[in-house]
Write a protein that holds these residues in place. Structure first.
Motif, PDB file in Angstrom:
ATOM      1  N   PRO A 135       0.678  -1.089  -0.015  1.00  0.00           N
ATOM      2  CA  PRO A 135      -0.115   0.048  -0.056  1.00  0.00           C
ATOM      3  C   PRO A 135       0.969   1.175  -0.033  1.00  0.00           C
ATOM      4  CG  PRO A 135      -0.074  -1.247   2.066  1.00  0.00           C
ATOM      5  CD  PRO A 135       0.630  -2.057   1.333  1.00  0.00           C
ATOM      6  N   ASP A 136       2.229   1.110   0.381  1.00  0.00           N
ATOM      7  CA  ASP A 136       2.931   2.420   0.395  1.00  0.00           C
ATOM      8  C   ASP A 136       3.563   2.701  -1.179  1.00  0.00           C
ATOM      9  OD1 ASP A 136       2.730   2.618   3.019  1.00  0.00           O
ATOM     10  OD2 ASP A 136       4.528   1.406   3.605  1.00  0.00           O
ATOM     11  N   GLY A 166      -1.157   4.507  -5.119  1.00  0.00           N
ATOM     12  CA  GLY A 166      -1.956   5.532  -4.641  1.00  0.00           C
ATOM     13  C   GLY A 166      -3.127   5.073  -3.723  1.00  0.00           C
ATOM     14  N   SER A 167      -3.861   4.093  -4.051  1.00  0.00           N
ATOM     15  CA  SER A 167      -4.575   3.551  -2.987  1.00  0.00           C
ATOM     16  C   SER A 167      -5.007   2.260  -3.608  1.00  0.00           C
ATOM     17  CB  SER A 167      -5.914   4.240  -3.047  1.00  0.00           C
ATOM     18  OG  SER A 167      -6.903   4.015  -4.112  1.00  0.00           O
ATOM     19  N   LEU A 168      -5.454   1.271  -2.611  1.00  0.00           N
ATOM     20  CA  LEU A 168      -5.794  -0.024  -2.856  1.00  0.00           C
ATOM     21  C   LEU A 168      -6.952  -0.249  -3.904  1.00  0.00           C
ATOM     22  CD1 LEU A 168      -5.087  -2.052   0.615  1.00  0.00           C
ATOM     23  CD2 LEU A 168      -3.711  -2.136  -1.723  1.00  0.00           C
ATOM     24  N   ALA A 169      -7.820   0.774  -3.587  1.00  0.00           N
ATOM     25  CA  ALA A 169      -9.156   0.681  -4.583  1.00  0.00           C
ATOM     26  C   ALA A 169      -8.796   1.192  -5.904  1.00  0.00           C
ATOM     27  CB  ALA A 169     -10.167   1.809  -3.897  1.00  0.00           C
ATOM     28  N   ALA A 170      -7.676   2.094  -6.193  1.00  0.00           N
ATOM     29  CA  ALA A 170      -7.240   2.466  -7.547  1.00  0.00           C
ATOM     30  C   ALA A 170      -6.566   1.442  -8.236  1.00  0.00           C
ATOM     31  CB  ALA A 170      -6.308   3.981  -7.391  1.00  0.00           C
ATOM     32  N   ASP A 223      -4.678   4.386 -12.044  1.00  0.00           N
ATOM     33  CA  ASP A 223      -3.072   4.051 -11.210  1.00  0.00           C
ATOM     34  C   ASP A 223      -2.286   3.586 -12.143  1.00  0.00           C
ATOM     35  OD1 ASP A 223      -1.251   2.649  -9.324  1.00  0.00           O
ATOM     36  OD2 ASP A 223      -2.238   4.214  -8.118  1.00  0.00           O
ATOM     37  N   ASN A 279      -2.391  -0.296 -11.975  1.00  0.00           N
ATOM     38  CA  ASN A 279      -3.732  -0.980 -11.738  1.00  0.00           C
ATOM     39  C   ASN A 279      -3.542  -2.378 -12.328  1.00  0.00           C
ATOM     40  OD1 ASN A 279      -6.602  -1.720 -13.107  1.00  0.00           O
ATOM     41  ND2 ASN A 279      -7.015  -0.146 -11.604  1.00  0.00           N
ATOM     42  N   THR A 334     -10.590  -1.736   1.772  1.00  0.00           N
ATOM     43  CA  THR A 334     -10.633  -0.599   0.849  1.00  0.00           C
ATOM     44  C   THR A 334     -12.255  -0.766   0.410  1.00  0.00           C
ATOM     45  OG1 THR A 334      -9.613   0.310  -1.173  1.00  0.00           O
ATOM     46  CG2 THR A 334     -10.120  -2.077  -1.067  1.00  0.00           C
ATOM     47  N   THR A 355     -14.161   0.204  -3.060  1.00  0.00           N
ATOM     48  CA  THR A 355     -14.049   0.514  -4.595  1.00  0.00           C
ATOM     49  C   THR A 355     -15.118   1.507  -5.266  1.00  0.00           C
ATOM     50  OG1 THR A 355     -15.222  -1.821  -5.136  1.00  0.00           O
ATOM     51  CG2 THR A 355     -12.822  -1.465  -5.141  1.00  0.00           C
ATOM     52  N   SER A 394     -17.216  -2.362  -0.174  1.00  0.00           N
ATOM     53  CA  SER A 394     -16.055  -2.339   0.470  1.00  0.00           C
ATOM     54  C   SER A 394     -15.433  -3.784   0.720  1.00  0.00           C
ATOM     55  CB  SER A 394     -16.424  -2.144   2.037  1.00  0.00           C
ATOM     56  OG  SER A 394     -17.303  -3.041   2.627  1.00  0.00           O
TER      57      SER A 394
END
Length: 430
Positions: free
Chosen positions: A27-28, A31-35, A57, A60, A187, A189, A194
């Motif tokens: 995750p670091d 951008g985000s796990l959802a992205a 992202d 992705n 996350t 989406t 969720s």
């Protein structure tokens, strides 16, 4: 813990689920796990959804499951290079210990689904452990096989269902107890779902799950082409080995019933007027000047009495139902169970596509299979084609036919919610 597999006698008892070291996004590094997640490869509405996901992202998962290049070989090599680069850069990292994974999906309407992800032994069809219910398209299997060979990875899990033994079942107990702990990831989406994921690495818990599942068979809810791909690749590689297993999500539908939706058809090059002209003496045809939601309700009402379809693409909806019995007798094979002969998908493929409209169902140039209802209509109106909207089949009909060894026409059902792609992957060389 034996992660390589069980004895042949154990494999024949039922489902054999084994732990694996999951590949997950750091995750670091994103951008985000959802992205970086995506719907399964065959649910992405191309090209619109593909471009949207690619721009969400640079990492992705769609860049792995739907690589873009001129030829299949170039696409597969591109995905393999991308996966190698993400691994070397630490964008994707392997969990330190083999485990099973508890996966939860929840939406804003109160729907909750939990299941367990693992590497499932690929039993022989004659063993009746994993039940397919749909035919597959050879070119799609070949496409997925090329991608899996190049990446040496299971990039997204199949969705399988089984019927558990109630709340006291060992797997259910492990799943529910694990879901009370802090998750590995959480996350939400863009679709409002969720997602949470946990790992199960305690040997006793894994053994309880494996012993419990060994008494069950499973129905393929989503992923027939990937299951056929797993089996093809297993035949190509030495056994025993990692290709003897495939990545799956198993959901107990006694606890978490799935939603069953239809998969619609977009017929390229067939105008609605021509489609209607061909059926006007063979079906009852009614023009509906109503919104999509009302048209679907009218379709559901008509489907209770028999085969019914909605045609769209010219700014209106056309409900066709009450097919001529003589037409059905002439076009539908008589050597199948009545439940199969009366399916809407059977009538669509055997009668309408093959006999009335003469559309080859295997050719992407002539037909597309789309899960989203509104998107199917919009694309038909934009492209000048015909959208054929379907009414969903009940899960019990699907399961009953599968147990009889009878496969439905391809893309007959859409079970959901489907697991998001990109939350956990399985590398076959770990």
């Amino acid at each position: 813990m034996n992660t390589a597999g069980h004895s042949e006698a154990t494999a024949r008892r039922g489902l054999e689920l084994t732990p694996f070291r999951g590949l997950r996004y750091d995750p670091d590094r994103v951008g985000s796990l959802a992205a970086v997640t995506s719907p399964p490869y065959d649910v992405v509405v191309r090209p619109d959804g593909l471009h949207q996901l690619q721009s969400a992202d640079p990492y992705n998962i769609v860049r792995l499951i739907l690589p873009q290049a001129t030829t299949p070989a170039e696409r597969n090599e591109q995905a393999a290079r991308t996966l190698r680069r993400w691994l070397s850069e630490g964008v994707l990292t392997a969990d330190p210990d083999p485990g099973l994974y508890v996966y939860e999906q929840r939406d804003g309407d109160g729907m909750l689904q939990r299941g367990i992800i693992g590497a499932l032994h690929l039993s022989e069809p004659s063993e009746g452990v994993v039940l397919p219910h749909e035919d597959v398209m050879p070119h799609v299997v070949a496409d997925r096989a090329g991608l899996m060979r190049a990446t040496s990875a299971n990039l997204e899990p199949l969705l399988l269902t089984y019927r558990g033994n109630g709340s006291a079942a060992a797997t259910a107990e492990v799943v529910e107890r694990t879901a009370e702990e802090p998750p590995l990831l959480a996350t939400t989406t863009e679709d409002g779902f969720s997602h949470r994921l946990w790992s199960v690495t305690e040997p006793a818990d894994m053994a309880r799950v494996q012993s419990d599942l060994a008494r069950h068979q499973a129905l393929i809810a989503d992923g027939h082409h990937r299951w056929a791909t797993y089996r093809r690749l297993r035949a190509e590689h030495p056994s025993p080995g990692p290709w003897d297993y495939g990545l799956v999500l198993l959901v107990d539908t006694a606890r978490y019933p799935l939603r069953v939706r239809a998969i619609h058809r977009l017929l390229h090059g067939l105008r609605v007027a021509d489609a209607l002209a061909a059926v006007e003496t063979l079906f009852r045809v009614r023009r509906l000047e109503v919104p999509l939601a009302q048209a679907l309700e009218d379709l559901a009402d008509a489907a209770r009495a028999g085969n019914a379809f909605l045609l769209a693409g010219d700014g209106a909806f056309h409900l066709i139902d009450r097919p001529d019995p003589g037409l059905l007798t002439r076009t539908i094979p008589a050597d199948r169970p009545a439940a199969w002969r009366t399916l809407d998908a059977t009538v669509l493929h055997a009668t309408l596509l093959d006999d009335v409209w003469h559309i080859p169902e295997d050719d992407p140039a002539h037909i597309a299979y789309i899960h989203d209802t509104a998107a199917t209509v919009e694309k038909a109106e934009r492209d000048g084609g015909t959208a054929v909207l379907m009414h969903p089949v009940r899960e019990e009909v699907v399961r009953d036919l599968a147990r009889q060894g009878v496969t439905m026409p391809r893309k007959s059902t859409s079970f959901g919610p489907k697991p998001a792609s990109g939350l956990v992957l399985r590398a076959l060389d770990l």
